[in-house]
Design an enzyme around this catalytic site. Structure first.
Site, PDB file in Angstrom:
ATOM      1  N   ASN A 256     -10.258  -0.240   0.689  1.00 21.63           N
ATOM      2  CA  ASN A 256      -8.797  -0.118   0.600  1.00 21.63           C
ATOM      3  C   ASN A 256      -8.351  -0.699  -0.746  1.00 21.63           C
ATOM      4  O   ASN A 256      -8.399  -1.910  -0.947  1.00 21.63           O
ATOM      5  CB  ASN A 256      -8.180  -0.886   1.780  1.00 21.63           C
ATOM      6  CG  ASN A 256      -6.661  -0.898   1.754  1.00 21.63           C
ATOM      7  OD1 ASN A 256      -6.038  -0.563   0.744  1.00 21.63           O
ATOM      8  ND2 ASN A 256      -6.059  -1.305   2.857  1.00 21.63           N
TER       9      ASN A 256
ATOM     10  N   CYS B 131       0.819  -1.217   0.000  1.00 18.93           N
ATOM     11  CA  CYS B 131       0.000   0.000   0.000  1.00 18.93           C
ATOM     12  C   CYS B 131       0.852   1.267   0.000  1.00 18.93           C
ATOM     13  O   CYS B 131       0.323   2.365  -0.168  1.00 18.93           O
ATOM     14  CB  CYS B 131      -0.955  -0.013   1.185  1.00 18.93           C
ATOM     15  SG  CYS B 131      -2.062  -1.427   1.147  1.00 18.93           S
TER      16      CYS B 131
ATOM     17  N   HIS C   6      -3.053   7.035   2.510  1.00 18.07           N
ATOM     18  CA  HIS C   6      -3.531   5.779   1.951  1.00 18.07           C
ATOM     19  C   HIS C   6      -4.892   5.476   2.574  1.00 18.07           C
ATOM     20  O   HIS C   6      -5.063   5.535   3.799  1.00 18.07           O
ATOM     21  CB  HIS C   6      -2.521   4.665   2.248  1.00 18.07           C
ATOM     22  CG  HIS C   6      -3.084   3.300   2.079  1.00 18.07           C
ATOM     23  ND1 HIS C   6      -3.728   2.911   0.922  1.00 18.07           N
ATOM     24  CD2 HIS C   6      -3.128   2.233   2.916  1.00 18.07           C
ATOM     25  CE1 HIS C   6      -4.134   1.657   1.064  1.00 18.07           C
ATOM     26  NE2 HIS C   6      -3.790   1.229   2.256  1.00 18.07           N
TER      27      HIS C   6
HETATM   28  N1  COA Z   1     -17.908  -8.537  11.067  1.00 18.81           N
HETATM   29  C1  COA Z   1     -18.316  -8.791  12.308  1.00 18.81           C
HETATM   30  N2  COA Z   1     -17.468  -9.122  13.311  1.00 18.81           N
HETATM   31  C2  COA Z   1     -16.165  -9.186  12.999  1.00 18.81           C
HETATM   32  C3  COA Z   1     -15.678  -8.952  11.707  1.00 18.81           C
HETATM   33  C4  COA Z   1     -16.606  -8.622  10.718  1.00 18.81           C
HETATM   34  N3  COA Z   1     -16.262  -8.362   9.449  1.00 18.81           N
HETATM   35  N4  COA Z   1     -14.339  -9.100  11.707  1.00 18.81           N
HETATM   36  C5  COA Z   1     -13.992  -9.416  12.969  1.00 18.81           C
HETATM   37  N5  COA Z   1     -15.100  -9.485  13.739  1.00 18.81           N
HETATM   38  C6  COA Z   1     -15.196  -9.787  15.160  1.00 18.81           C
HETATM   39  C7  COA Z   1     -14.007 -10.565  15.661  1.00 18.81           C
HETATM   40  O1  COA Z   1     -14.211 -11.953  15.476  1.00 18.81           O
HETATM   41  C8  COA Z   1     -13.999 -10.167  17.121  1.00 18.81           C
HETATM   42  O2  COA Z   1     -14.960 -10.944  17.793  1.00 18.81           O
HETATM   43  P1  COA Z   1     -14.699 -11.463  19.299  1.00 18.81           P
HETATM   44  O3  COA Z   1     -14.554 -10.221  20.112  1.00 18.81           O
HETATM   45  O4  COA Z   1     -15.922 -12.234  19.579  1.00 18.81           O
HETATM   46  O5  COA Z   1     -13.431 -12.252  19.218  1.00 18.81           O
HETATM   47  C9  COA Z   1     -14.470  -8.724  17.126  1.00 18.81           C
HETATM   48  O6  COA Z   1     -15.164  -8.553  15.883  1.00 18.81           O
HETATM   49  C10 COA Z   1     -13.361  -7.711  17.216  1.00 18.81           C
HETATM   50  O7  COA Z   1     -12.359  -8.081  16.261  1.00 18.81           O
HETATM   51  P2  COA Z   1     -11.062  -7.252  16.115  1.00 18.81           P
HETATM   52  O8  COA Z   1     -10.185  -7.901  15.101  1.00 18.81           O
HETATM   53  O9  COA Z   1     -10.506  -7.022  17.496  1.00 18.81           O
HETATM   54  O10 COA Z   1     -11.639  -5.891  15.545  1.00 18.81           O
HETATM   55  P3  COA Z   1     -10.954  -4.498  15.416  1.00 18.81           P
HETATM   56  O11 COA Z   1     -11.624  -3.503  16.248  1.00 18.81           O
HETATM   57  O12 COA Z   1      -9.438  -4.577  15.527  1.00 18.81           O
HETATM   58  O13 COA Z   1     -11.277  -4.132  13.901  1.00 18.81           O
HETATM   59  C11 COA Z   1     -10.193  -4.074  11.767  1.00 18.81           C
HETATM   60  C12 COA Z   1     -10.777  -4.943  12.851  1.00 18.81           C
HETATM   61  C13 COA Z   1      -9.622  -4.963  10.691  1.00 18.81           C
HETATM   62  C14 COA Z   1     -11.317  -3.212  11.189  1.00 18.81           C
HETATM   63  C15 COA Z   1      -9.106  -3.144  12.386  1.00 18.81           C
HETATM   64  O14 COA Z   1      -8.212  -3.909  13.172  1.00 18.81           O
HETATM   65  C16 COA Z   1      -8.337  -2.404  11.344  1.00 18.81           C
HETATM   66  O15 COA Z   1      -8.861  -1.608  10.605  1.00 18.81           O
HETATM   67  N6  COA Z   1      -7.019  -2.625  11.272  1.00 18.81           N
HETATM   68  C17 COA Z   1      -6.196  -2.040  10.237  1.00 18.81           C
HETATM   69  C18 COA Z   1      -6.274  -2.908   9.017  1.00 18.81           C
HETATM   70  C19 COA Z   1      -5.775  -2.218   7.796  1.00 18.81           C
HETATM   71  O16 COA Z   1      -6.013  -1.068   7.581  1.00 18.81           O
HETATM   72  N7  COA Z   1      -5.069  -2.984   6.972  1.00 18.81           N
HETATM   73  C20 COA Z   1      -4.552  -2.546   5.750  1.00 18.81           C
HETATM   74  C21 COA Z   1      -3.413  -1.646   5.962  1.00 18.81           C
HETATM   75  S1  COA Z   1      -2.714  -1.221   4.433  1.00 18.81           S
END
Ligand code: COA
Length: 333
Positions: free
Chosen positions: A290, A118, A260
């Protein structure tokens, strides 16, 4: 960045291309257990475009974005000296840039792929700038394009909600150093955390029976979302501050923050840390998700088209992602 420049560089045109198929959060909810509410509140994404036509690849998207940028300034594609394709999803591991060179008729251009996930567009822009600065080339086409839909595990709700397909292109042209618009850059990599976000190659268990060597295949995208989030929010503001400081600029000088487009919460958190008001953030990820290397040139093209970014604006662009890689560029538009 050293100050002893020979040539300046200016972005003289932009273009973009998005696939036809629009896929909403509701549609994603029929594929994995999730909801529009969950996706939107955690990421700001409402929908994304996916390349669904059989046989189409990054080549069609990237070529269309390039042709738009070329036609906008009525340039003869034969005048392009170099074509850099920033991508992590080529349709050929040897590279897709040469196919785009052929399609758009840039027959005099050297063409190569550059992989920095990215951050790919930012790294490519800086790479192109070096070729212009030292007088090697005059016109460079820089394309950021990705079709990560082909590398997403569509049963993994933690990643499949995030990504979309797109391409964006800019033409960088040499100019007198007094008109140089790339005021500074700052690029970083930390391979220690490469496993936070990867499309890893996995070897088969059994070696070749005679040669005893291992072959394998690439896996789907895997990501530690929480760590990637923390990395982006901590490192990107530092990079931007360093970049501005070295250019003798301050936060007050910034007209636009073009990060980004990974996650709306990341955009807001970075702006907040820098005390940049949210109305200076350029964001289109609600519509596209993204789009990896495409996200910055796509958003740039849209902002320029509607005259949000205008002449002399100070635009800070910053990329971050797998590698881990990150970096920023300060532009005077
Ligand atoms: N829908 C519903 N629930 C979801 C889910 C979805 N699409 N994806 C994960 N969950 C659940 C998980 O299983 C977890 O459940 P649990 O608490 O029962 O275990 C809960 O939601 C929280 O998951 P978590 O991974 O802790 O969520 P988060 O707050 O970290 O959000 C992202 C997840 C991916 C949105 C966040 O971490 C993020 O944006 N990270 C950056 C990723 C990114 O930008 N990557 C590219 C960079 S170039």
């Amino acid at each position: 960045m050293k100050k002893d420049m020979f040539q300046g560089a200016k972005i003289i045109s932009t273009g973009s291309s998005i696939p036809y198929a629009k896929v909403s959060n509701e549609q994603i909810s029929s594929v994995v257990e999730t909801s529009d509410e969950w996706i939107f509140t955690r990421t700001g994404i409402k929908e994304r475009r996916l390349l669904t036509q059989y046989g189409q690849s990054i080549v069609e998207l990237a070529s269309e974005a390039s042709i738009k940028a070329i036609e906008q300034i009525s340039m003869d594609p034969k005048n392009i000296d170099l074509l850099i394709l920033a991508t992590s999803s080529p349709n050929d591991l040897f590279g897709s840039a040469s196919k785009i060179q052929y399609v758009i008729g840039a027959t005099n251009a050297l063409a190569f792929d550059l992989t920095a996930a990215c951050s790919g567009f930012v790294v490519s822009l800086v790479t192109a700038f070096q070729f212009i600065r030292n007088g090697s080339y005059k016109n460079i086409l820089i394309i950021g394009a990705d079709v990560l839909s082909k590398w997403v595990d569509w049963s993994d709700r933690s990643t499949c909600i995030l990504f979309g397909d797109a391409a964006g292109a800019v033409i960088l042209q040499s100019c007198d150093v007094s008109f140089n618009s790339i005021l500074n850059f700052h690029l970083k990599t930390d391979g220690k955390y490469a496993n936070y976000l990867s499309i890893a190659y996995k070897e088969n268990f059994d070696p070749h029976p005679v040669l005893k060597l291992y072959q394998g295949s690439f896996q789907y995208i895997s990501m530690n979302g929480k760590e990637v989030y923390k990395f982006a929010v901590s490192q990107v503001p530092l990079s931007i501050l360093t970049c501005l400081h070295q250019a003798n600029l301050s936060i007050k000088d910034v007209d636009w923050l073009l990060l980004h487009q990974a996650n709306e919460r990341i955009l807001m958190a970075v702006a907040d840390k820098l005390s940049i008001s949210s109305d200076k953030i350029i964001s289109n990820l609600g519509q596209y998700g993204n789009t990896s290397a495409a996200s910055i040139p796509l958003a740039l093209h849209e902002a320029v088209q509607v005259h949000r970014i205008v002449a002399n604006d100070i635009v800070v662009i910053a990329g971050f992602g797998a590698g881990l890689t990150w970096g920023s560029v300060v532009l005077r538009w």
